[in-house]
Design a protein around this motif. Structure first.
Motif, mmCIF file in Angstrom:
data_model
loop_
_atom_site.group_PDB
_atom_site.id
_atom_site.type_symbol
_atom_site.label_atom_id
_atom_site.label_comp_id
_atom_site.label_asym_id
_atom_site.label_seq_id
_atom_site.Cartn_x
_atom_site.Cartn_y
_atom_site.Cartn_z
ATOM 1 N N UNK A 114 8.663 -22.268 34.119
ATOM 2 C CA UNK A 114 8.336 -22.039 32.709
ATOM 3 C C UNK A 114 7.892 -20.594 32.486
ATOM 4 N N UNK A 115 6.982 -20.112 33.337
ATOM 5 C CA UNK A 115 6.502 -18.733 33.179
ATOM 6 C C UNK A 115 7.651 -17.742 33.394
ATOM 7 N N UNK A 116 8.543 -18.090 34.309
ATOM 8 C CA UNK A 116 9.704 -17.235 34.574
ATOM 9 C C UNK A 116 10.567 -17.101 33.322
ATOM 10 N N UNK A 117 10.586 -18.157 32.500
ATOM 11 C CA UNK A 117 11.363 -18.122 31.247
ATOM 12 C C UNK A 117 10.626 -17.383 30.136
ATOM 13 N N UNK A 118 9.340 -17.722 29.951
ATOM 14 C CA UNK A 118 8.633 -17.172 28.784
ATOM 15 C C UNK A 118 7.936 -15.848 29.075
ATOM 16 N N UNK A 119 7.732 -15.512 30.340
ATOM 17 C CA UNK A 119 7.023 -14.287 30.718
ATOM 18 C C UNK A 119 7.788 -13.660 31.879
ATOM 19 N N UNK A 120 9.094 -13.359 31.670
ATOM 20 C CA UNK A 120 9.970 -13.051 32.803
ATOM 21 C C UNK A 120 9.636 -11.734 33.500
ATOM 22 N N UNK A 121 9.775 -11.704 34.819
ATOM 23 C CA UNK A 121 9.663 -10.451 35.564
ATOM 24 C C UNK A 121 10.935 -9.630 35.373
ATOM 25 N N UNK A 122 10.832 -8.302 35.470
ATOM 26 C CA UNK A 122 12.020 -7.458 35.299
ATOM 27 C C UNK A 122 12.885 -7.483 36.550
ATOM 28 N N UNK A 123 12.257 -7.685 37.707
ATOM 29 C CA UNK A 123 13.013 -7.845 38.953
ATOM 30 C C UNK A 123 12.960 -9.315 39.337
ATOM 31 N N UNK A 124 14.118 -9.883 39.617
ATOM 32 C CA UNK A 124 14.098 -11.308 39.937
ATOM 33 C C UNK A 124 14.423 -11.566 41.410
ATOM 34 N N UNK A 166 -0.325 1.605 37.804
ATOM 35 C CA UNK A 166 -0.529 2.992 37.392
ATOM 36 C C UNK A 166 0.681 3.616 36.715
ATOM 37 N N UNK A 167 1.908 3.238 37.128
ATOM 38 C CA UNK A 167 3.084 3.915 36.577
ATOM 39 C C UNK A 167 3.812 3.071 35.527
ATOM 40 N N UNK A 168 3.130 2.071 34.969
ATOM 41 C CA UNK A 168 3.727 1.289 33.890
ATOM 42 C C UNK A 168 4.764 0.285 34.346
ATOM 43 N N UNK A 169 4.850 0.030 35.656
ATOM 44 C CA UNK A 169 5.860 -0.912 36.139
ATOM 45 C C UNK A 169 5.253 -2.279 36.439
ATOM 46 N N UNK A 170 4.103 -2.559 35.817
ATOM 47 C CA UNK A 170 3.398 -3.796 36.140
ATOM 48 C C UNK A 170 4.211 -5.041 35.846
ATOM 49 N N UNK A 171 5.160 -4.923 34.846
ATOM 50 C CA UNK A 171 5.912 -6.115 34.464
ATOM 51 C C UNK A 171 7.136 -6.347 35.329
ATOM 52 N N UNK A 172 7.424 -5.401 36.242
ATOM 53 C CA UNK A 172 8.584 -5.589 37.112
ATOM 54 C C UNK A 172 8.524 -6.947 37.800
ATOM 55 N N UNK A 173 7.399 -7.235 38.404
ATOM 56 C CA UNK A 173 7.176 -8.569 38.948
ATOM 57 C C UNK A 173 5.700 -8.915 39.064
ATOM 58 N N UNK A 174 4.858 -7.866 39.070
ATOM 59 C CA UNK A 174 3.421 -8.093 39.288
ATOM 60 C C UNK A 174 2.795 -9.006 38.254
ATOM 61 N N UNK A 175 3.055 -8.725 36.980
ATOM 62 C CA UNK A 175 2.418 -9.514 35.921
ATOM 63 C C UNK A 175 2.795 -10.989 36.058
ATOM 64 N N UNK A 176 4.094 -11.226 36.283
ATOM 65 C CA UNK A 176 4.542 -12.615 36.438
ATOM 66 C C UNK A 176 3.862 -13.299 37.619
ATOM 67 N N UNK A 177 3.837 -12.604 38.744
ATOM 68 C CA UNK A 177 3.270 -13.224 39.949
ATOM 69 C C UNK A 177 1.767 -13.465 39.816
ATOM 70 N N UNK A 178 1.081 -12.523 39.184
ATOM 71 C CA UNK A 178 -0.358 -12.706 38.990
ATOM 72 C C UNK A 178 -0.619 -13.927 38.095
#
Lengths: 462, 462
Positions: free
Chosen positions: A229-239, A159-171
């Protein structure tokens, strides 16, 4: 008019014309093939659900005299199909008892300190619980709520635009993980045993143990590389995610000590898995083992009639599975698949078998772009591709295993490639375009690993 | 310790001893019989649900090597069992579309001016919609809400002590009506086709048309007398109900003109019933017709995947039905039922066949006091009783039909005699003691009518 109606309406006259022009094939076999392909078209074009399409196909095949009732209903008393139905019900008991959640939380507690570690831990949890979940869709239903809570509580929200922090990567990682966890175990995806049965029809025997052995190395390599690989090409903002193990621990504390229901479910499972593993030696029926497990879970009121009431989906799956399997078996019995296969293999004549092998597996993976369901893909093409390869001299076990693996590892090539993708694709954390892009890359990685490492591994073991 | 656990615990040692003492029977047949009877005991003693008991029975039969998988699963691809499963789903579409309700309301609108007339109209509605409802439980679910609304709006309520104004009478009448509406049509109760199939195994052919013909007169007499008899011995305090036809008219107005979904459902039904009636002549498969009907209802979105999700009960019924049928068929194949039957028939040796006939039917009705389910009763005893009668020279068609009728008309002998009683018995309008008393009297009326008028009628037609 809905677009979905256009395709069948345009194809209907073609269907009518083809019905009466069997191109030299036996008319019954040809018409059954038309009915089967028509079903696939209706499903892929999303005109009808696979259940409605299968039911109409069965009815047409019977009322037109293309098939006789005995052959048409023969899928319903196949032990391995009954096994899937029973396992569906058992998987609900695992969810309901909390056992599946507890196992997943234990793994996260230990290995979830960074986003990358969390990605690995989710996939590892998936790999470990997979043999007990013959429906990868049901398994996604166990993993997803835990994953969603993790993303949310780590401050990565839709909802607040923070989906790429880690959610997108993990999903993306977890969804891609389901594709290889399903490939690791014969019992980890509903259609795997169907594939094994079709292979057996063509003389290739696959057991629970041989499947696992062949899958170990290529799945292991895929597991090692995919999250990275996904961590490299689709990195989360929080690691770094120091809170994840704590959260798991908290949830585990919240769950309290292992409950009566979990303990019984665990005991039933350990017994079932042990009996399944020993079934060949002891000469006992795998489906009877599953029925016994379900019976105990019902007698101990872990799975109740009230729970059953909501399992209509299992009935639907049973019906379309049994119908399509019956049609596929009849096509095989009539020699039709063999004839088609011979036609295609003529194209490959003169090619060394290894090239045929590479072409078949690559084509099989790419063609998954057209399929909404892994099972439909397998039912439509696995038998034919296997037959063509066998004709060209490809070792049967190698090709059968690789095509069955491909049925699973190609699942993330599109958002709709498997019903196990749906929770992730619908989570809001991933855009469809991202799934097409990164799913395509992950599938390419898997294909590469399986064709190189996997081929060599199977070759050595065979 | 729960009382329900006592019975099986006491019987377990007995089971163990008997397991190894087959009394001269073939051990496999004897053990399968023990498993079957053990299942019935577990169900009748309410220790386990019929599903849990059947699943455990199947598992035990397979794991002990008493039965082989092929025989054990053979019930699952029986066309008539699949027909029941599909019909279950179709009956949901009838409820959902509103078609069932509309037909019932039309009848009440015409004939519901007095409590007695209302009683007759409810039973008549039931008789007419029955062939389309292979589950009498589902049918009770259509009739009950209408009946309940009628009682309530006529000022007969449970809460204010006015239940006997008319509610109690109507509930008792409608519940008793279900017992004869189920007897009128082959397709009006889930176990009727099972009985017909068991009869066929013993050489007695029963068709949809012959069943209806034999049932017409005895059911007609029962229909004529039952509401009147109850009106005399269990009278309502209000006998005139001018508001009932109005209420039905109002509800019909509220429903508006026949909807698209009702129209399609009606068309599907008329087509299905026509094809069923003509199926013998046209040589088409009845189950394929049902599948076709369901397919159309799904393609037109009258029955959806969301509806299916809640139909887990149909899967449960499918499973225990198929399992018990498989065991029963195997017992028959092994010659066991024949041997038992010969033993019992030795008791009747020397008796004229007519006395054997009367004794068998009367015993069959009385023994329903012990059964919770009509289907369990039929599965446990119908085959044996039929065999005994055949040995004693009773005409097969006469005995088979009368036992099948008795399976239905004995349903109201206790509150738990059929799942179709449950809504009425649980309505609050009837006390259990009243059901035992008046249900017993109604069953006696039915038994008398069927044994006299019914026997003569079948005799003339045979």
């Amino acid at each position: 008019m809905r677009l979905a109606l256009l395709i069948p309406l345009l194809l209907l006259p073609l269907f009518g014309v083809l019905w009466f022009h069997p191109f030299g094939f036996a008319p019954e076999a040809w018409r059954l093939f038309l009915i089967f392909m028509g079903t696939i078209v209706l499903v892929v074009s999303q005109t009808l659900s696979i259940l409605a399409a299968s039911i109409l196909a069965l009815s047409l095949a019977l009322l037109s005299g293309t098939m006789d009732p005995q052959a048409a209903y023969s899928g319903f008393d196949e032990g391995f199909i009954l096994l899937i139905v029973v396992a569906f019900l058992i998987s609900r008991a695992v969810v309901k008892s909390g056992l599946g959640k507890r196992i997943a939380l234990q793994i996260i507690k230990r290995f979830g300190g960074s986003t990358l570690g969390l990605g690995y831990s989710m996939v590892a949890a998936d790999l470990l619980i997979a043999p007990a979940f013959p429906s990868n869709t049901a398994r996604s239903g166990v993993l997803y709520p835990i994953l969603h809570a993790l993303c949310h509580d780590s401050g990565s929200k839709v909802t607040d635009g923070s989906r790429k922090k880690m959610g997108a990567y993990l999903m993306m990682t977890s969804m891609s993980g389901l594709a290889i966890s399903s490939a690791l175990w014969l019992s980890a995806m509903a259609a795997n045993p169907v594939g094994a049965a079709i292979a057996a029809q063509q003389g290739v025997q696959i057991t629970f143990a041989s499947w696992l052995l062949y899958a170990l190395l290529p799945v292991g390599c895929s597991f090692a590389l995919m999250p990275y690989l996904l961590h490299r090409i689709f990195p989360p903002q929080i690691t770094q995610t120091p809170q994840a193990p704590l959260r798991a621990q908290e949830e585990l504390r919240h769950m309290g000590p292992i409950s009566r229901n979990e303990r019984i479910t665990l005991a039933v499972f350990v017994t079932m898995v042990a009996l399944w593993a020993l079934s060949e030696g002891l000469g006992i029926d795998k489906t009877a083992v599953a029925f016994g497990g379900l019976g105990v879970l019902m007698a101990t009121r872990i799975f109740t009639l009230e729970d059953l009431r909501h399992e209509g989906e299992a009935l639907g799956t049973f019906i379309w599975f049994a119908i399509l399997y019956g049609i596929s078996a009849e096509l095989n019995r009539l020699g039709f698949i063999g004839e088609i296969g011979e036609g295609i293999s003529a194209l490959f004549s003169g090619l060394p078998w290894f090239w045929v092998y590479l072409l078949l597996v690559s084509a099989y993976v790419l063609i998954h772009y057209l399929f909404v369901s892994q099972t439909a893909h397998l039912l439509a093409l696995f038998g034919v591709f296997l037959h063509v390869g066998l004709q060209a001299g490809v070792p049967g076990e190698l090709l059968a295993m690789m095509l069955l693996f491909a049925t699973n590892f190609s699942a993330v090539i599109t958002p709709q490639g498997s019903s196990s993708n749906l929770l992730f694709a619908g989570s809001g954390y991933l855009e469809a375009g991202e799934i097409y892009r990164f799913g395509g890359i992950v599938t390419a990685l898997y294909t590469g690993l399986f064709l190189t490492v996997g081929t060599a591994w199977i070759w050595v073991l065979m």
